[in-house]
Write a protein that holds these residues in place. Structure first.
Motif, mmCIF file in Angstrom:
data_model
loop_
_atom_site.group_PDB
_atom_site.id
_atom_site.type_symbol
_atom_site.label_atom_id
_atom_site.label_comp_id
_atom_site.label_asym_id
_atom_site.label_seq_id
_atom_site.Cartn_x
_atom_site.Cartn_y
_atom_site.Cartn_z
ATOM 1 N N GLU A 11 1.144 -1.393 0.595
ATOM 2 C CA GLU A 11 -0.002 -0.466 -0.097
ATOM 3 C C GLU A 11 0.748 1.913 -0.356
ATOM 4 N N LEU A 12 1.756 0.966 1.028
ATOM 5 C CA LEU A 12 2.857 2.416 0.821
ATOM 6 C C LEU A 12 3.554 2.717 -0.236
ATOM 7 N N ARG A 13 3.730 1.499 -1.355
ATOM 8 C CA ARG A 13 4.459 1.867 -2.695
ATOM 9 C C ARG A 13 3.377 2.539 -3.521
ATOM 10 N N ALA A 14 2.535 1.857 -3.117
ATOM 11 C CA ALA A 14 1.433 2.443 -4.326
ATOM 12 C C ALA A 14 0.906 3.923 -4.225
ATOM 13 N N TRP A 15 0.479 4.330 -2.490
ATOM 14 C CA TRP A 15 0.890 5.298 -2.090
ATOM 15 C C TRP A 15 1.763 6.509 -2.890
ATOM 16 N N LEU A 16 2.807 6.123 -2.837
ATOM 17 C CA LEU A 16 4.202 7.138 -3.046
ATOM 18 C C LEU A 16 4.237 7.292 -4.670
ATOM 19 N N ARG A 17 3.812 5.739 -5.437
ATOM 20 C CA ARG A 17 3.992 6.093 -6.869
ATOM 21 C C ARG A 17 2.507 7.187 -7.573
ATOM 22 N N LEU A 18 1.406 7.145 -6.864
ATOM 23 C CA LEU A 18 0.642 7.150 -7.342
ATOM 24 C C LEU A 18 0.748 9.572 -6.695
ATOM 25 N N VAL A 19 1.420 9.582 -6.611
ATOM 26 C CA VAL A 19 0.983 10.660 -5.074
ATOM 27 C C VAL A 19 2.106 11.274 -5.665
ATOM 28 N N HIS A 20 3.693 11.280 -5.236
ATOM 29 C CA HIS A 20 4.355 11.677 -6.516
ATOM 30 C C HIS A 20 4.802 11.094 -7.585
#
Length: 383
Positions: A11-20
Motif C-alpha cells: 500500500e505504501l509503494r502504491a501511494w508513493l507512486r500515485l502521489v509523487h
C-alpha cells in the motif's frame, strides 16, 4: 496513545507512486483513487483505464515515470524504520489524518509526519508573519504563542525566519503536560531543514512538544512553488490564523486568504501607521479580520477555556507597556512604540548626546531596546 499509522508495504509503494509521480496532478490522482477505490488498484489498472479516468497526460506520466518508484519506496521505508514511534506517513483514510484538512477543498493525499502526531487532533491556531519582522513583532509572536500554547492550543506555522520561528519557539516554551505545542508545516522533505538556520529549532520541534509535517517526498528541495501549497495546509489545519506583521504583498496575506476560503477565522495585530510591516495587518482589519491586542482575545473568540494569566505580564501574556518602570522612565516615554532616530530622541529629551547614547546602549544590552537599520531605535516588550 496515537493510532497505529503503519502502512503495509504494497500500500505504501502504491501511494508513493500515485502521489509523487511527476506529471500526475493531485486532481488526476484523486480521480484515479475515486474510480478504483485504492491506490494499489489504481496503479495496477493499466494505461487504457488511466487514460479513460484521468486523461492522456496522466496515463503517460504513470507509464513513463521520471522518478524512480523503487528508490522512493526504499528511501521512505528506511526513513520510517529509523524511528517508527515518531515517523509516519498519513493518508486520507488514516485515523490520525487531521479532520480539519479533510474539510478543505484540496487536502493533501499524503502527509509525512515526524514527532507527536497526537497534536493533529488538538485545537490549533496558525501564527504567521514577516520574515523581516521588527523586534516588537518577534516579541509579540513569541508571547502570543506562549500564552496560546499554555491555553492548550497547538501553534501552527511554517518554520520560516522571523515571525514563524518566534511562534514555534514561544509555543514550545508554553507547552504543558495538558496540551499545547507546535506544528511546523514545511516546504521540503522532512529529511531536509529550510532555512538551515532553523536546524536546531526543527530538531527541538520533532523531539520535544512538536510535530514536523510535509506533503513533499523525502529529498524534496525548497522550491518556490512548494510554499503556497504549504500555506494552504497551515490555513486548513487550524481554527484560525493570526497575522502578527506583514507587508501588503506577502505570503502571510495569502495564508489569511486561504483561511477565509476554508471558513476559518482571521486575526491581526495592529501596529504603527509608519511601519511597512504593519500595513498588511491593517489591510486585513479593514477587510474584516478581527483586531486583537492580547492572546485572550483569540481564546475568547474561539470559545476556549481561559488559562491563568502569568503574573508578570498583561492580559493574554503579552506585555502591555503600563508597568511602573515605563511610567517613570523618561527615555522609555520618549521612545514611544514606533522606531525613532537619535536626533528625534535628543530633541524630545534635551539630553547631551553622550549621555543619551550611553543610556541607549545600556537598554540594548538589557534587552529592552533594539537597534534597527537606518539608525533607528525601538523599545522591546514592556521595556
Amino acid at each position: 496513545m496515537p493510532p497505529d499509522t503503519a502502512l503495509p508495504a504494497d500500500e505504501l509503494r502504491a501511494w508513493l507512486r500515485l502521489v509523487h509521480c511527476p506529471g500526475l496532478s493531485p486532481g488526476a490522482a484523486r480521480r484515479l483513487l475515486a474510480a478504483f477505490g485504492s491506490p494499489q488498484r489504481a496503479v495496477a489498472a493499466g494505461a487504457g483505464a488511466w487514460r479513460e479516468v484521468a486523461g492522456a497526460d496522466a496515463a503517460q506520466a504513470l507509464q513513463q515515470p521520471s522518478l524512480d518508484p523503487d528508490a522512493l519506496f526504499d528511501g521512505t521505508r528506511g526513513w520510517l524504520a529509523a524511528d517508527p514511534a515518531r515517523r509516519h506517513v498519513l493518508t486520507l483514510g488514516d485515523p490520525a489524518y487531521p479532520g480539519a484538512l479533510l474539510e478543505t477543498a484540496d487536502p493533501p493525499l499524503l502527509l509525512y509526519a515526524q514527532g507527536r502526531i497526537d497534536l493533529l487532533a488538538l485545537p490549533s491556531i496558525a501564527i504567521v508573519g514577516s520574515r523581516h519582522a521588527t523586534p516588537g513583532g518577534l516579541d509579540n509572536a513569541r508571547a502570543f504563542a506562549t500564552h496560546l500554547s499554555q491555553a492548550g492550543m497547538v501553534v501552527v506555522s511554517g518554520l520560516a525566519l522571523g515571525v514563524d520561528g518566534a511562534a514555534h519557539d514561544g509555543a514550545l516554551a508554553g507547552a504543558t503536560a495538558f496540551g499545547g505545542g507546535t506544528i511546523a508545516v514545511v516546504g521540503t522533505g522532512l529529511d531536509r531543514v529550510y532555512p538551515k538556520r532553523h536546524h536546531a529549532l526543527a530538531h527541538r520541534i520533532s523531539e520535544e512538544a512538536g510535530l514536523m509535517l510535509s506533503e513533499f517526498a523525502l529529498g524534496s528541495m525548497p522550491l518556490a512553488s512548494h510554499f503556497p501549497r504549504r500555506n494552504r495546509i497551515i490555513a486548513g489545519l487550524t481554527l484560525g490564523t493570526l497575522v502578527v506583521e506583514a507587508a501588503v504583498q506577502s505570503g502571510s496575506l495569502i495564508t489569511a486568504r486561504l483561511a477565509v476560503e476554508c471558513g476559518r477565522e482571521v486575526f491581526a495585530i495592529p501596529g504603527s501607521i509608519h511601519s511597512p510591516q504593519s500595513r498588511g495587518c491593517h489591510r486585513l482589519i479593514k477587510e474584516g479580520a478581527k483586531l486583537v491586542e492580547t492572546a485572550d482575545d483569540i481564546v475568547q473568540e474561539l470559545r476556549l477555556p481561559l488559562p491563568p494569566t502569568p503574573p508578570t505580564a498583561g492580559a493574554g501574556g503579552v506585555p502591555d507597556g503600563r508597568s511602573e518602570g515605563s511610567r517613570r522612565d523618561p527615555l522609555l516615554e520618549a521612545l514611544g512604540h514606533d522606531p525613532v532616530t537619535l536626533d528625534a530622541l535628543s530633541a524630545r529629551l534635551g539630553w547631551p548626546t553622550a549621555e543619551l547614547l550611553a543610556r541607549l546602549l545600556e537598554m540594548e544590552l538589557d534587552g529592552r531596546l533594539a537597534r534597527l537599520p537606518g539608525g533607528l531605535f525601538q523599545r522591546r516588550g514592556a521595556g
